[in-house]
Design a protein around this motif. Structure first.
Motif, PDB file in Angstrom:
ATOM      1  N   MET A 130       0.739  -0.950   0.106  1.00 46.76           N
ATOM      2  CA  MET A 130       0.082   0.219  -0.185  1.00 46.76           C
ATOM      3  C   MET A 130       0.912   1.472   0.032  1.00 46.76           C
ATOM      4  SD  MET A 130      -2.745  -0.775   0.459  1.00 46.76           S
ATOM      5  CE  MET A 130      -4.073   0.107   0.116  1.00 46.76           C
ATOM      6  N   GLY A 131       2.488   1.494  -0.123  1.00 52.90           N
ATOM      7  CA  GLY A 131       2.996   2.259   0.265  1.00 52.90           C
ATOM      8  C   GLY A 131       2.754   3.399   2.121  1.00 52.90           C
ATOM      9  N   ALA A 132       3.725   4.012   2.025  1.00 51.42           N
ATOM     10  CA  ALA A 132       3.536   4.365   3.175  1.00 51.42           C
ATOM     11  C   ALA A 132       2.636   5.817   3.283  1.00 51.42           C
ATOM     12  CB  ALA A 132       4.943   5.597   3.730  1.00 51.42           C
ATOM     13  N   ALA A 133       1.927   6.821   3.919  1.00 52.41           N
ATOM     14  CA  ALA A 133       0.937   7.465   4.284  1.00 52.41           C
ATOM     15  C   ALA A 133       1.929   8.786   3.624  1.00 52.41           C
ATOM     16  CB  ALA A 133       0.279   8.092   5.311  1.00 52.41           C
ATOM     17  N   VAL A 134       1.084   9.528   2.904  1.00 44.48           N
ATOM     18  CA  VAL A 134       1.932  10.962   2.604  1.00 44.48           C
ATOM     19  C   VAL A 134       1.691  11.712   3.759  1.00 44.48           C
ATOM     20  CG1 VAL A 134       1.496  13.251   1.189  1.00 44.48           C
ATOM     21  CG2 VAL A 134       0.902  11.403   0.274  1.00 44.48           C
ATOM     22  N   ALA A 135       2.810  12.767   3.355  1.00 43.96           N
ATOM     23  CA  ALA A 135       3.048  13.403   4.949  1.00 43.96           C
ATOM     24  C   ALA A 135       2.601  14.212   4.703  1.00 43.96           C
ATOM     25  CB  ALA A 135       4.754  13.451   5.248  1.00 43.96           C
ATOM     26  N   VAL A 136       2.022  15.309   5.960  1.00 37.63           N
ATOM     27  CA  VAL A 136       1.214  16.810   5.944  1.00 37.63           C
ATOM     28  C   VAL A 136       2.259  17.702   6.488  1.00 37.63           C
ATOM     29  CG1 VAL A 136      -0.335  17.416   5.923  1.00 37.63           C
ATOM     30  CG2 VAL A 136      -0.888  15.309   4.505  1.00 37.63           C
ATOM     31  N   VAL A 137       2.642  18.347   5.765  1.00 39.15           N
ATOM     32  CA  VAL A 137       3.358  19.425   6.790  1.00 39.15           C
ATOM     33  C   VAL A 137       2.691  20.904   6.822  1.00 39.15           C
ATOM     34  CG1 VAL A 137       5.712  20.800   7.493  1.00 39.15           C
ATOM     35  CG2 VAL A 137       5.726  18.386   6.963  1.00 39.15           C
ATOM     36  N   LEU A 138       2.554  21.730   8.011  1.00 38.06           N
ATOM     37  CA  LEU A 138       1.170  22.636   7.507  1.00 38.06           C
ATOM     38  C   LEU A 138       2.481  23.787   8.174  1.00 38.06           C
ATOM     39  CD1 LEU A 138      -2.435  21.409   9.307  1.00 38.06           C
ATOM     40  CD2 LEU A 138      -1.126  21.703   6.603  1.00 38.06           C
ATOM     41  N   GLY A 139       1.886  25.173   7.195  1.00 43.73           N
ATOM     42  CA  GLY A 139       2.437  26.153   7.700  1.00 43.73           C
ATOM     43  C   GLY A 139       1.450  26.902   9.119  1.00 43.73           C
ATOM     44  N   PRO A 140       1.713  28.192   9.605  1.00 49.58           N
ATOM     45  CA  PRO A 140       0.906  28.659  10.532  1.00 49.58           C
ATOM     46  C   PRO A 140      -0.340  29.593   9.827  1.00 49.58           C
ATOM     47  CG  PRO A 140       3.514  28.998  11.299  1.00 49.58           C
ATOM     48  CD  PRO A 140       3.063  28.474  10.066  1.00 49.58           C
ATOM     49  N   GLU A 141       0.479  29.940   8.946  1.00 47.54           N
ATOM     50  CA  GLU A 141      -1.158  29.958   7.669  1.00 47.54           C
ATOM     51  C   GLU A 141      -1.953  29.313   7.192  1.00 47.54           C
ATOM     52  OE1 GLU A 141      -1.793  33.183   3.990  1.00 47.54           O
ATOM     53  OE2 GLU A 141       0.475  33.629   5.142  1.00 47.54           O
ATOM     54  N   VAL A 142      -1.168  28.787   6.908  1.00 41.20           N
ATOM     55  CA  VAL A 142      -2.458  27.450   6.076  1.00 41.20           C
ATOM     56  C   VAL A 142      -3.410  26.823   7.232  1.00 41.20           C
ATOM     57  CG1 VAL A 142      -2.561  25.029   4.568  1.00 41.20           C
ATOM     58  CG2 VAL A 142      -1.284  26.809   4.132  1.00 41.20           C
ATOM     59  N   ARG A 143      -2.510  26.466   8.134  1.00 36.52           N
ATOM     60  CA  ARG A 143      -3.195  25.888   9.699  1.00 36.52           C
ATOM     61  C   ARG A 143      -4.225  26.797  10.106  1.00 36.52           C
ATOM     62  NH1 ARG A 143      -2.270  21.814  13.711  1.00 36.52           N
ATOM     63  NH2 ARG A 143      -0.807  21.588  12.305  1.00 36.52           N
ATOM     64  N   GLU A 144      -3.912  28.003  10.412  1.00 37.02           N
ATOM     65  CA  GLU A 144      -5.013  28.722  10.771  1.00 37.02           C
ATOM     66  C   GLU A 144      -6.341  29.111   9.630  1.00 37.02           C
ATOM     67  OE1 GLU A 144      -7.197  31.801  13.148  1.00 37.02           O
ATOM     68  OE2 GLU A 144      -4.933  30.524  13.427  1.00 37.02           O
ATOM     69  N   ARG A 145      -6.109  28.797   8.496  1.00 38.22           N
ATOM     70  CA  ARG A 145      -7.372  29.173   7.165  1.00 38.22           C
ATOM     71  C   ARG A 145      -8.212  27.868   7.079  1.00 38.22           C
ATOM     72  NH1 ARG A 145      -4.990  31.040   1.426  1.00 38.22           N
ATOM     73  NH2 ARG A 145      -7.158  30.119   1.249  1.00 38.22           N
ATOM     74  N   LEU A 146      -6.989  26.438   7.808  1.00 40.97           N
ATOM     75  CA  LEU A 146      -7.971  25.164   8.516  1.00 40.97           C
ATOM     76  C   LEU A 146      -8.714  25.530   9.030  1.00 40.97           C
ATOM     77  CD1 LEU A 146      -5.093  22.634   6.830  1.00 40.97           C
ATOM     78  CD2 LEU A 146      -7.120  23.444   5.364  1.00 40.97           C
ATOM     79  N   LEU A 147      -7.963  25.963  10.156  1.00 44.70           N
ATOM     80  CA  LEU A 147      -9.425  26.309  11.605  1.00 44.70           C
ATOM     81  C   LEU A 147     -10.302  26.976  11.200  1.00 44.70           C
ATOM     82  CD1 LEU A 147      -6.104  25.731  14.227  1.00 44.70           C
ATOM     83  CD2 LEU A 147      -7.990  24.014  14.000  1.00 44.70           C
ATOM     84  N   ARG A 148     -10.751  27.594  10.790  1.00 45.95           N
ATOM     85  CA  ARG A 148     -11.829  28.775  10.427  1.00 45.95           C
ATOM     86  C   ARG A 148     -12.526  27.710   9.878  1.00 45.95           C
ATOM     87  NH1 ARG A 148      -7.798  33.029   9.219  1.00 45.95           N
ATOM     88  NH2 ARG A 148      -7.812  33.033   7.059  1.00 45.95           N
ATOM     89  N   THR A 149     -11.615  27.517   8.806  1.00 49.12           N
ATOM     90  CA  THR A 149     -13.467  26.517   7.719  1.00 49.12           C
ATOM     91  C   THR A 149     -14.276  24.935   8.963  1.00 49.12           C
ATOM     92  OG1 THR A 149     -11.642  26.503   5.463  1.00 49.12           O
ATOM     93  CG2 THR A 149     -13.265  24.640   5.309  1.00 49.12           C
ATOM     94  N   VAL A 150     -13.090  24.755   9.793  1.00 49.45           N
ATOM     95  CA  VAL A 150     -13.613  23.882  10.737  1.00 49.45           C
ATOM     96  C   VAL A 150     -14.514  24.340  11.194  1.00 49.45           C
ATOM     97  CG1 VAL A 150     -13.105  21.774  12.874  1.00 49.45           C
ATOM     98  CG2 VAL A 150     -11.779  22.105  10.316  1.00 49.45           C
ATOM     99  N   CYS A 151     -14.287  25.583  12.240  1.00 44.19           N
ATOM    100  CA  CYS A 151     -15.364  26.011  12.969  1.00 44.19           C
ATOM    101  C   CYS A 151     -16.587  26.798  12.373  1.00 44.19           C
ATOM    102  CB  CYS A 151     -14.501  27.201  14.061  1.00 44.19           C
ATOM    103  SG  CYS A 151     -12.874  26.521  14.580  1.00 44.19           S
TER     104      CYS A 151
END
Length: 353
Positions: free
Chosen positions: A1-22
């Protein structure tokens, strides 16, 4: 199956994703994709993310990989395959506007074909009748179907009248005669062109739908509420003079020392000045009026309903005289076993209003 793709988030991207979730205004699918990416960035495995968010592992793998390949743009919906839209929003608006407007003279209702023709002439864009049908079905808009309705009229004393009639049925005045009177007009005498077939095991009765007309008859009926017995008379006209003549007949056969309480609806023969003058001249008659458009409170309608089911709906009448004979025979047999109606509403016995 292969290893899972690594995901690294910058502060700005993480903030935008959190705003989407909330965000309460975000689409459900956008929130899910943001949650998958945030969980992957926290180091969770695909299986753990899938169990936590109650989705499949393939869904987690898809959006984890899409984000790793394209960032936030990778979380957007991909372009759809298929033929591009032919009709713009202005055509859809024109279809709805046409369907909710009055049809052209002299037609009374719209069809999909006439709507398509009208829109094509208005928007200069050809549209098919089938496309009109799909758009209207999506909106649950049915201009070709017309249902009757009654414009609401406020009746301030509705409950007072209903309570008065129900109280009369529940607790008739001692020693008084309680009558429910109404007419059934334009009863058609029809004979089938060909004889019907009786019912057989596994097969219902058959009746020819073509018929011959032999005129009509009208009936006035007085139901004695406390006994269920009915007095009927075939009438030539349904007017105030005919109605008061029937009341005269009742007045003669009812003992003169009896008070008479009668339930009437608001038919024209009942509310005419001639009828009201007759009632004023006969003080032992006490009228209990049903509210407007509530003639179902009149128990005579129960008798007419049974008459329709038992005699008229599937009856075969060779002539008007044959119809009248069967009506009178039914009334005679009804009176032999008559009993008061156990008045119910949706299966519940009548109670105090």
């Amino acid at each position: 199956m292969g290893a899972a793709v690594a995901v690294v988030l910058g502060p700005e991207v993480r903030e935008r994703l959190l705003r989407t979730v909330c965000s309460p205004k975000a689409q459900v699918r956008a929130v899910l994709r943001a949650q998958i990416v945030l969980a992957a960035a926290d180091g969770l495995a695909n299986g753990a993310i899938a169990r936590e968010l109650e989705v499949s592992v393939n869904t987690v793998r898809k959006w984890r990989g899409r984000f790793a390949a394209g960032g936030l743009d990778g979380l957007r919906d991909a372009g759809r395959s298929g033929r591009p839209k032919i009709y713009g929003p202005h055509v859809r608006v024109a279809i709805v506007a046409t369907a909710t407007s009055a049809p052209p003279h002299p037609e009374a209702t719209w069809s999909h074909r006439t709507i398509a023709a009208q829109v094509a002439g208005t928007c200069f864009a050809p549209v098919s009748a089938s496309q009109v049908g799909r758009i209207l079905a999506d909106l649950d808009l049915k201009p070709h179907k017309v249902r009757g309705w009654l414009t609401r009229r406020d009746t301030p004393d509705f409950w007072e009248r209903a309570a008065d009639v129900c109280a009369l049925y529940l607790d008739p005045p001692e020693g008084a005669v309680v009558l429910s009177i109404d007419e059934k007009t334009a009863i058609a005498a029809r004979s089938r062109r060909y004889p019907g077939r009786p019912a057989a095991p596994g097969e219902s009765a058959r009746q020819e739908f073509e018929y011959r007309r032999h005129g009509t008859a009208s009936l006035v009926a007085a139901l004695e509420v406390t006994s269920g017995e009915v007095l009927t008379e075939v009438i030539a006209r349904n007017d105030a003079a005919t109605f008061t003549a029937f009341l005269d007949q009742l007045d003669r056969i009812i003992a003169p020392d009896k008070e008479i309480h009668v339930v009437l609806d608001n038919g024209s023969s009942h509310t005419a000045r001639h009828t009201k003058a007759w009632l004023a001249a006969h003080p032992r008659w006490h009228v209990h009026w049903t509210p407007p458009h509530a003639s179902w409170l009149n128990q005579a309608e129960l008798f007419f309903s049974a008459l329709t089911r038992r005699v008229l709906r599937h009856g075969d009448f060779a002539s008007r005289d044959d119809l009248i004979d069967k009506l009178e025979t039914y009334v005679i047999k009804h009176n032999e076993t008559a009993k008061p109606y156990r008045w119910t509403y949706e299966g519940t016995p009548l109670k105090a209003a």
